[in-house]
Design an enzyme around this catalytic site. Structure first.
Site, PDB file in Angstrom:
ATOM      1  N   ARG A  36       0.778  -1.300   0.085  1.00  0.00           N
ATOM      2  CA  ARG A  36       0.095   0.099   0.045  1.00  0.00           C
ATOM      3  C   ARG A  36       0.726   1.209   0.057  1.00  0.00           C
ATOM      4  O   ARG A  36       0.442   2.323  -0.624  1.00  0.00           O
ATOM      5  CB  ARG A  36      -0.908   0.103   1.354  1.00  0.00           C
ATOM      6  CG  ARG A  36      -1.964  -1.079   1.102  1.00  0.00           C
ATOM      7  CD  ARG A  36      -3.002  -1.206   2.283  1.00  0.00           C
ATOM      8  NE  ARG A  36      -4.163  -1.976   2.004  1.00  0.00           N
ATOM      9  CZ  ARG A  36      -5.097  -2.224   2.685  1.00  0.00           C
ATOM     10  NH1 ARG A  36      -4.762  -1.780   4.219  1.00  0.00           N
ATOM     11  NH2 ARG A  36      -5.941  -3.215   2.556  1.00  0.00           N
ATOM     12  N   GLY A 342      -9.067  -8.638   0.912  1.00  0.00           N
ATOM     13  CA  GLY A 342      -7.701  -8.474   1.987  1.00  0.00           C
ATOM     14  C   GLY A 342      -7.126  -9.940   1.654  1.00  0.00           C
ATOM     15  O   GLY A 342      -5.857 -10.336   1.536  1.00  0.00           O
TER      16      GLY A 342
END
Length: 391
Positions: A36, A342
């Site tokens: 990220r 996820g």
């Protein structure tokens, strides 16, 4: 979706506040995955190189609102700030007290401490939104993963910032999702895995009306198998979802596993068997080789692929073959492939197929809600600001 584009703005000498999703896994003060952070770097680099005063804002985990970060240090963005500094070479200053304004900083980047410790963040309190908006001349919403939450740092601030625009990560997510759902190359194949039908009921219904083939895995597949009369032993199953599963099977093409990998527990010996041969004390923990081959054949013939969720307990080696086979098949396919969620991201990283997928969505809940057809509050607010700027 008309929104103001970050790259279209003159930001030299402007205070630019960028909302990113830097909610990364951290173990004992060390960032476990850079994914990220790396995704956010191009946006940050553009702002720095354009001469802006760059301010970063993110959440990390679920801290208690109103409690100082010193009292809950495991939720501090300090490891993220340090890692960003290492990856970029920029100087990064982490600031804890910022709601009453920021003093001048000589660092390349100012990072605000975890926004979720601010009282009023979750309920999108207007006074907090205004205080955050006062920190900037330009607000950049670049965190697609939080776009489905109407919170002060996502939706509220957009209404009060002098200028509010979409960052490249957010824009890319919206464009990719829109393309997949509105004008996909056919056949459109969706794979939905995970533990429970109930948590993905709406997305299953939404995809059922759009896709040519819907493939299910994990506990979701168990529930569908049970709905057809298969005795699934002690496998995870939602008995109150059986009628829903039966109704879906009547109207949607949902191929189910024909063989599975079972064990009495996740640490015990595994065996492969037909779905008709599952013992009463066994648990389904993966799909078998026959089912993996059938699933992969469908994937290889697809024009567009949506992947959300593993088809087995891939974290454990002896139950990872199904998900690995799926990941490899999607990676080898010439179809446009989009993956999100996820557990899906963890599987992609584990099996090293990142470079071979067309698009990887970083937004778990937002990814699912967009597929479900729901309006994302932050996106709606950005669209409203864009319309207002045209008048």
């Amino acid at each position: 979706m008309a929104v103001i584009d970050f790259f279209s703005l003159d930001i030299k000498n402007k205070r630019v506040l960028i909302r990113e999703d830097l909610n990364v896994p951290i173990t004992e003060g060390t960032v476990d995955s850079d994914a990220r952070i790396l995704a956010a770097i191009p946006t940050i680099e553009h702002a720095v190189s354009a001469g802006a005063q760059v301010i970063l804002m993110s959440h990390l985990g679920r801290p208690e609102e109103g409690l100082p970060i010193a009292a809950q240090p495991t939720f501090s963005l300090r490891p993220v700030a340090d890692r960003l500094q290492t990856l970029t070479g920029y100087t990064v200053e982490l600031v804890t007290d910022y709601l009453d304004g920021l003093d001048g900083s000589e660092s390349d980047i100012v990072m605000l401490e975890n926004v979720r410790i601010n009282l009023g963040e979750k309920v999108n309190e207007e006074s907090l939104s205004r205080r955050l908006a006062a920190l900037c001349d330009v607000y950049v919403m670049d965190a697609f993963a939080t776009a489905h939450r109407a919170q002060a740092s996502t939706e509220g601030i957009i209404r009060f910032a002098p200028i509010a625009c979409a960052g490249p990560l957010l824009s890319a997510e919206l464009e990719a999702l829109a393309a997949v759902l509105t004008k996909p190359d056919r056949p459109l194949v969706a794979i939905v895995g995970g533990s429970k039908v109930s948590t993905k009921l709406v997305v299953l219904e939404a995809l059922g009306s759009k896709v040519d083939q819907l493939l299910v895995g994990g506990g979701i597949a168990n529930t569908f198998l049970a709905a057809t009369g298969v005795a699934i032993g002690k496998s995870l199953c939602e008995m109150d979802m059986l009628d829903f599963a039966r109704d879906m099977l009547k109207t949607v093409d949902i191929p189910l596993p024909t063989d599975v990998v079972v064990s009495t527990d996740t640490k015990g010996p595994a065996r492969v068997c037909s779905v008709s041969e599952i013992h009463s004390d066994e648990i389904i923990l993966d799909i078998g080789p026959e089912s993996t081959a059938a699933l992969n054949a469908l994937v290889s013939s697809a024009g567009t692929i949506i992947w959300n969720g593993p088809v087995g307990v891939f974290e454990i080696e002896q139950f990872s073959s199904g998900t690995k086979g799926l990941a490899d098949a999607i990676a080898a396919s010439s179809a446009f492939s989009m993956a999100g969620g996820g557990d899906t991201l963890a599987a992609i990283e584990k099996f090293g197929v990142e470079a071979d997928l067309s698009y990887i969505s970083t937004g778990g809940g937002a990814f699912l809600e967009f597929i479900e057809g729901k309006k994302l509050p932050a996106v709606q607010a950005l669209q409203a600001r864009a319309r207002a700027s045209e008048k």
